[in-house]
Design an enzyme around this catalytic site. Structure first.
Site, PDB file in Angstrom:
ATOM      1  N   HIS A   1      -5.554  -6.617 -10.574  1.00 15.59           N
ATOM      2  CA  HIS A   1      -5.463  -6.762  -9.494  1.00 15.59           C
ATOM      3  C   HIS A   1      -4.416  -7.252  -9.034  1.00 15.59           C
ATOM      4  O   HIS A   1      -3.935  -7.883  -8.724  1.00 15.59           O
ATOM      5  CB  HIS A   1      -6.529  -6.903  -8.527  1.00 15.59           C
ATOM      6  CG  HIS A   1      -8.365  -6.214  -8.932  1.00 15.59           C
ATOM      7  ND1 HIS A   1      -8.351  -5.472  -8.045  1.00 15.59           N
ATOM      8  CD2 HIS A   1      -8.347  -6.213  -9.895  1.00 15.59           C
ATOM      9  CE1 HIS A   1      -9.666  -4.990  -8.246  1.00 15.59           C
ATOM     10  NE2 HIS A   1      -9.615  -4.820  -9.162  1.00 15.59           N
TER      11      HIS A   1
ATOM     12  N   CYS B   1      -6.586  -1.063  -3.481  1.00 14.19           N
ATOM     13  CA  CYS B   1      -7.593  -1.986  -2.910  1.00 14.19           C
ATOM     14  C   CYS B   1      -7.464  -1.660  -1.606  1.00 14.19           C
ATOM     15  O   CYS B   1      -6.320  -2.069  -1.036  1.00 14.19           O
ATOM     16  CB  CYS B   1      -7.313  -3.475  -3.716  1.00 14.19           C
ATOM     17  SG  CYS B   1      -6.734  -4.501  -2.193  1.00 14.19           S
ATOM     18  N   GLU B   2      -8.381  -1.792  -0.644  1.00  7.82           N
ATOM     19  CA  GLU B   2      -9.198  -1.291   0.711  1.00  7.82           C
ATOM     20  C   GLU B   2      -8.682  -2.971   1.661  1.00  7.82           C
ATOM     21  O   GLU B   2      -8.273  -3.078   3.046  1.00  7.82           O
ATOM     22  CB  GLU B   2      -9.873  -1.069   1.004  1.00  7.82           C
ATOM     23  CG  GLU B   2     -11.109  -1.873   0.581  1.00  7.82           C
ATOM     24  CD  GLU B   2     -12.434  -1.095   1.256  1.00  7.82           C
ATOM     25  OE1 GLU B   2     -12.070   0.105   1.096  1.00  7.82           O
ATOM     26  OE2 GLU B   2     -13.318  -1.774   1.961  1.00  7.82           O
ATOM     27  N   HIS B   3      -7.965  -4.180   0.866  1.00  4.56           N
ATOM     28  CA  HIS B   3      -8.209  -5.466   0.976  1.00  4.56           C
ATOM     29  C   HIS B   3      -6.877  -5.512   1.852  1.00  4.56           C
ATOM     30  O   HIS B   3      -6.577  -6.314   2.843  1.00  4.56           O
ATOM     31  CB  HIS B   3      -8.999  -6.205   0.474  1.00  4.56           C
ATOM     32  CG  HIS B   3     -10.832  -6.618   0.474  1.00  4.56           C
ATOM     33  ND1 HIS B   3     -10.436  -6.540  -0.394  1.00  4.56           N
ATOM     34  CD2 HIS B   3     -11.033  -5.599   1.525  1.00  4.56           C
ATOM     35  CE1 HIS B   3     -12.188  -5.919  -0.749  1.00  4.56           C
ATOM     36  NE2 HIS B   3     -12.383  -6.077   0.528  1.00  4.56           N
ATOM     37  N   HIS B   4      -5.751  -4.912   0.647  1.00  2.00           N
ATOM     38  CA  HIS B   4      -4.250  -5.951   0.699  1.00  2.00           C
ATOM     39  C   HIS B   4      -3.507  -3.974   0.761  1.00  2.00           C
ATOM     40  O   HIS B   4      -2.141  -4.506   0.692  1.00  2.00           O
ATOM     41  CB  HIS B   4      -3.791  -6.522  -0.423  1.00  2.00           C
ATOM     42  CG  HIS B   4      -5.572  -7.459  -0.242  1.00  2.00           C
ATOM     43  ND1 HIS B   4      -6.070  -7.864  -0.788  1.00  2.00           N
ATOM     44  CD2 HIS B   4      -4.758  -9.092   0.656  1.00  2.00           C
ATOM     45  CE1 HIS B   4      -6.387  -8.979  -1.158  1.00  2.00           C
ATOM     46  NE2 HIS B   4      -6.019 -10.002   0.278  1.00  2.00           N
TER      47      HIS B   4
ATOM     48  N   CYS C   1      -3.243  -7.450  -6.224  1.00  2.00           N
ATOM     49  CA  CYS C   1      -3.176  -8.042  -4.804  1.00  2.00           C
ATOM     50  C   CYS C   1      -3.108  -9.681  -5.654  1.00  2.00           C
ATOM     51  O   CYS C   1      -3.131 -10.823  -4.706  1.00  2.00           O
ATOM     52  CB  CYS C   1      -4.259  -7.868  -3.753  1.00  2.00           C
ATOM     53  SG  CYS C   1      -5.841  -7.524  -4.831  1.00  2.00           S
TER      54      CYS C   1
ATOM     55  N   GLN D   1     -12.652  -2.023  -6.584  1.00  2.00           N
ATOM     56  CA  GLN D   1     -13.529  -1.587  -7.528  1.00  2.00           C
ATOM     57  C   GLN D   1     -15.256  -1.986  -7.738  1.00  2.00           C
ATOM     58  O   GLN D   1     -15.538  -0.363  -8.887  1.00  2.00           O
ATOM     59  CB  GLN D   1     -13.056  -2.769  -8.494  1.00  2.00           C
ATOM     60  CG  GLN D   1     -13.020  -2.405 -10.341  1.00  2.00           C
ATOM     61  CD  GLN D   1     -13.293  -2.984 -10.887  1.00  2.00           C
ATOM     62  OE1 GLN D   1     -11.759  -4.415 -10.951  1.00  2.00           O
ATOM     63  NE2 GLN D   1     -13.511  -3.483 -12.448  1.00  2.00           N
TER      64      GLN D   1
HETATM   65 ZN   LIG Z   1      -7.004  -6.372  -2.371  1.00  2.00          ZN
END
Ligand SMILES: [Zn+2]
Length: 206
Positions: A159, A90-93, A161, A131
């Site tokens: 996920h 995931c690009e956020h975490h 995260c 996703q």
């Molecule tokens: Zn994430």
């Protein structure tokens, strides 16, 4: 099909492994660790090499992924490849999300070698992703490549995260879909695909 990679040029350059090593060493220090201790000594090197594998999708060249496995066939029934295992980040975490993709299309004169569909999923999974975008990219790519009567992609993933951070664990599992052409326009077609992928499928587990 002509492949135009120009837009992706900034993504296809090789990864700067040396820069990653330095940054990981600094990161270890920043979290209060001692990067020189035995167990961490080679960690920056391992992480740098790991990223070049986990994020190899940036360097995939579509023409090479497909490698000529496009065939002219007069077949217009649904082709379904289900339960394609994938691992993404995931690009956020920058934590993994892992799961299964199900892909279907209805040909319009062209079919794709069966082994190429998992390769296409990997090409988009092995990047920093969300996703929803990954699902759409897989569908769009197959659409552009085959100009089929329809394409459908369903992705189910867990996920880390959400799971590791213990926020809302029931949100850790997500399903996304992208439907084009006949799958969007025709309820019976869409339902045939959804029935097929839910038949005998095991619940997603890590
Ligand atoms: Zn994430």
């Amino acid at each position: 099909m002509e492949f135009d990679n120009n837009l992706d040029d900034h993504l296809t350059e090789n990864m700067d492994v040396d820069a990653i090593k330095i940054i990981i060493s600094e990161l270890l220090q920043a979290v209060g660790e001692d990067p020189s201790r035995e167990g961490l000594k080679n960690t920056p090197d391992r992480v740098a090499r790991m990223y070049s594998e986990l994020l190899s999708g940036y360097r995939d060249i579509p023409a090479k992924v497909i490698n000529g496995a496009l065939f002219d066939v007069q077949y217009d029934e649904m082709v379904i490849v289900r339960d394609i295992e994938f691992y993404s980040m995931c690009e956020h975490h920058m934590l993994p999300f892992i799961g299964r993709a199900h892909v279907a299309y209805i040909p319009n004169g062209k079919v794709l070698g069966l082994s190429k569909i998992p390769r296409i999923v990997d090409m988009y999974a092995r990047r920093l992703q969300v996703q929803e975008r990954m699902t759409r990219q897989i569908a769009d790519f197959i659409s552009d490549l085959l100009k089929p009567q329809g394409v459908a992609v369903v992705v189910e993933a867990m996920h880390l995260c959400a799971m590791m951070r213990g926020v809302k664990k029931h949100d850790a599992r997500m399903t996304t879909s992208a439907m084009h052409g006949a799958f969007r326009a025709n309820l019976a077609t869409r339902q045939e695909f959804l029935d097929n992928i839910s038949r005998g499928s095991k619940p997603l587990q890590i």
